[in-house]
Design a protein around this motif. Structure first.
Motif, short mmCIF file in Angstrom:
data_model
loop_
_atom_site.label_atom_id
_atom_site.label_comp_id
_atom_site.label_asym_id
_atom_site.label_seq_id
_atom_site.Cartn_x
_atom_site.Cartn_y
_atom_site.Cartn_z
N GLU A 140 0.85 -1.18 0.06
CA GLU A 140 -0.25 -0.05 0.03
C GLU A 140 0.92 1.33 -0.24
N LEU A 141 0.55 2.26 -0.60
CA LEU A 141 1.19 3.25 -0.88
C LEU A 141 0.22 4.55 -0.76
N GLY A 142 0.10 5.48 -0.01
CA GLY A 142 -0.68 6.59 -0.02
C GLY A 142 -2.12 6.16 -0.14
N GLY A 143 -2.61 4.87 0.79
CA GLY A 143 -4.04 4.45 0.71
C GLY A 143 -4.35 3.67 -0.37
N GLN A 144 -3.53 3.74 -1.52
CA GLN A 144 -4.10 2.79 -2.50
C GLN A 144 -2.95 1.50 -2.43
N ARG A 145 -3.65 0.31 -2.87
CA ARG A 145 -3.01 -1.00 -3.22
C ARG A 145 -2.41 -1.31 -4.43
N TYR A 146 -1.36 -1.89 -4.44
CA TYR A 146 -0.60 -2.34 -5.39
C TYR A 146 -0.09 -3.65 -5.32
N SER A 147 0.24 -4.34 -6.74
CA SER A 147 0.75 -5.68 -6.55
C SER A 147 2.21 -5.26 -7.36
N LEU A 148 2.92 -6.40 -7.01
CA LEU A 148 4.55 -6.40 -7.50
C LEU A 148 4.73 -8.27 -8.04
N VAL A 149 4.91 -8.58 -9.05
CA VAL A 149 5.10 -9.90 -9.36
C VAL A 149 6.30 -10.22 -10.19
N GLY A 150 7.14 -11.15 -9.94
CA GLY A 150 8.21 -11.45 -10.65
C GLY A 150 8.61 -12.65 -10.91
N ILE A 151 8.89 -13.08 -12.07
CA ILE A 151 8.93 -14.66 -12.38
C ILE A 151 10.37 -14.79 -13.14
N CYS A 152 10.99 -15.84 -12.98
CA CYS A 152 12.30 -16.00 -13.66
C CYS A 152 12.86 -17.40 -13.96
N LYS A 153 13.45 -17.99 -14.89
CA LYS A 153 14.18 -19.18 -15.02
C LYS A 153 15.50 -19.21 -15.10
N GLY A 154 16.18 -20.16 -14.77
CA GLY A 154 17.77 -20.58 -14.76
C GLY A 154 17.98 -21.50 -13.91
#
Length: 406
Positions: free
Chosen positions: A167-181
């Motif tokens: 949450e930033l400034g009352g707003q909800r956000y998402s962060l997603v990462g994928i990788c291969k190796g």
């Protein structure tokens, strides 16, 4: 401004403005996910970093050309074939696939980037990919991150995914990462393949600063076998689903956002080492007291890539002379052997360049027994420190790579 982050396991989290689809196109194996499409459906900014290998694969060459002209809207990733060392035919196949996506979507060809991973030197089965595209576009979903992580795997033994909500400034956000190796791991720029996306609107300048910081503390600090792939790529995407103002580097929350994305990248990078081909150990190499940041990194890399150190780790053999030798062979000049200390875990095994008297090797072996442990070098020269992650070199690494094309 309030900032709240939450590390979660729910891989169904969505990043607004991103859709994903994955399927089995039969590129190398039957009934195995090997083709993934990431669609960017809202205004966005993206930063892409490519391999430093001087012989880049065809999709790297074409994607660089496209990035010079347009902001990407579609990322197509295939596993099973690297489309590297394939000459003009490889580049033509990549362009044709991008052109086909532009026909299906109405976008410009330059708004499509392609990424490939797999066997080098074999022509890409472009027809299989092109014939799969209509179906790929029909199965778009906002929550397909886990399937996407599976679709980009080669010798990986598990999908690598990192999910955060904040949450930033009352707003909800998402962060997603994928990788291969899993193999060919020593990225001098990024990673094998990694895709990180957030629905927090970030300016291009913010993305560039974040990507450099995140890479230097994650994918640029890992090694499995000292090999830099022809196909390494890292993509950081910021969508703007509500057309809000972009967060820039002078925003009070920027430092926290940068830290959050760097933490996600580091988690992904460590999972690559943990899944190193045949690996049984994950080892953190810490170098303290160096005269410069450059020399600290040189020493950490020398230890992490030493085949003798890696085999000793596999054998749980506290042969500190191999570590000592790797420090001396690193190319660092501002070092003195008569003041160096070496630790395995919390146990000092070398003091001022000599063996510790009355050392109980069984105690050190016990410290090397867990899957994860640390090796620490105290140079006692200056104030610079660094760390890197490596794994052991086992019999299975040879077996996996000997049988790779079987």
């Amino acid at each position: 401004m309030q900032f709240v982050k939450n590390k979660i396991q729910n891989t169904k989290v969505i990043v607004r403005g991103i859709e994903l689809s994955s399927l089995a196109a039969g590129i190398r194996y039957k009934d195995r996910l090997d083709l993934c499409l990431i669609s960017i459906k809202t205004p966005s900014n993206s930063v892409v970093r490519f391999t430093s290998n001087r012989f880049p694969a065809a999709p790297i060459i074409i994607s660089k050309q496209h990035l010079n002209k347009k902001e990407p809207k579609y990322l197509l990733i295939n596993a099973g074939n690297a489309n590297a060392a394939t000459g003009e035919k490889g580049e033509k196949d990549t362009s044709e696939i991008c052109r086909e996506i532009s026909k299906l979507t109405g976008c410009e060809k330059e708004e499509v980037l392609m990424f490939s991973t797999g066997v080098i030197g074999e022509l890409l089965p472009a027809n299989k990919i092109i014939s799969s595209l209509p179906k790929l576009f029909k199965i778009n979903t906002q929550s397909g991150w886990k399937e996407a992580a599976k679709a980009i795997m080669t010798t990986d033994t598990f999908p690598k995914i990192c999910v955060r909500e904040f949450e930033l400034g009352g707003q909800r956000y998402s962060l997603v990462g994928i990788c291969k190796g899993s193999g060919m791991i020593q990225p001098k720029m990024a990673t094998m393949l990694a895709f990180v996306a957030t629905d927090l609107p970030l300016s291009r300048k913010a993305l560039e600063v974040i990507s450099e910081a995140a890479l230097s503390d994650s994918f640029n600090k890992i090694t499995v076998d000292g090999e830099t792939s022809t196909n390494d790529s890292f993509v950081l995407i910021s969508t703007n689903p509500e057309n809000n103002n972009f967060l820039d580097i002078d925003d009070p929350a920027f430092r926290l956002v940068k830290s959050l994305i760097a933490d996600c990248c580091q988690e992904l990078a460590i999972n690559i080492v943990k899944d190193g081909e045949g690996a049984t150990k994950l080892v953190n190499i810490r170098v303290n007291g160096a005269g410069s940041d450059r020399e600290a990194k040189m020493i950490a890399s020398s230890i992490a890539n030493s085949l003798l150190v890696k085999t000793a780790i596999f054998a749980e053999d506290p042969n500190w002379g191999r570590i000592f030798s790797a420090v001396g062979a690193s190319g660092a000049e501002n070092i003195k052997q008569n003041i160096i200390d070496i630790f395995i875990g919390d146990i000092r095994i070398c003091h001022h360049g000599k063996a510790v008297e009355n050392l109980d090797e069984l105690e050190v072996i016990a410290a090397m027994r867990p899957r994860n442990f640390d090796i620490r070098i105290e140079l006692n020269i200056g104030s610079f420190s660094t760390e890197t992650w490596t794994c052991d070199l086992s019999y299975d690494y040879i077996k996996i790579n000997a049988e790779y094309r079987s």
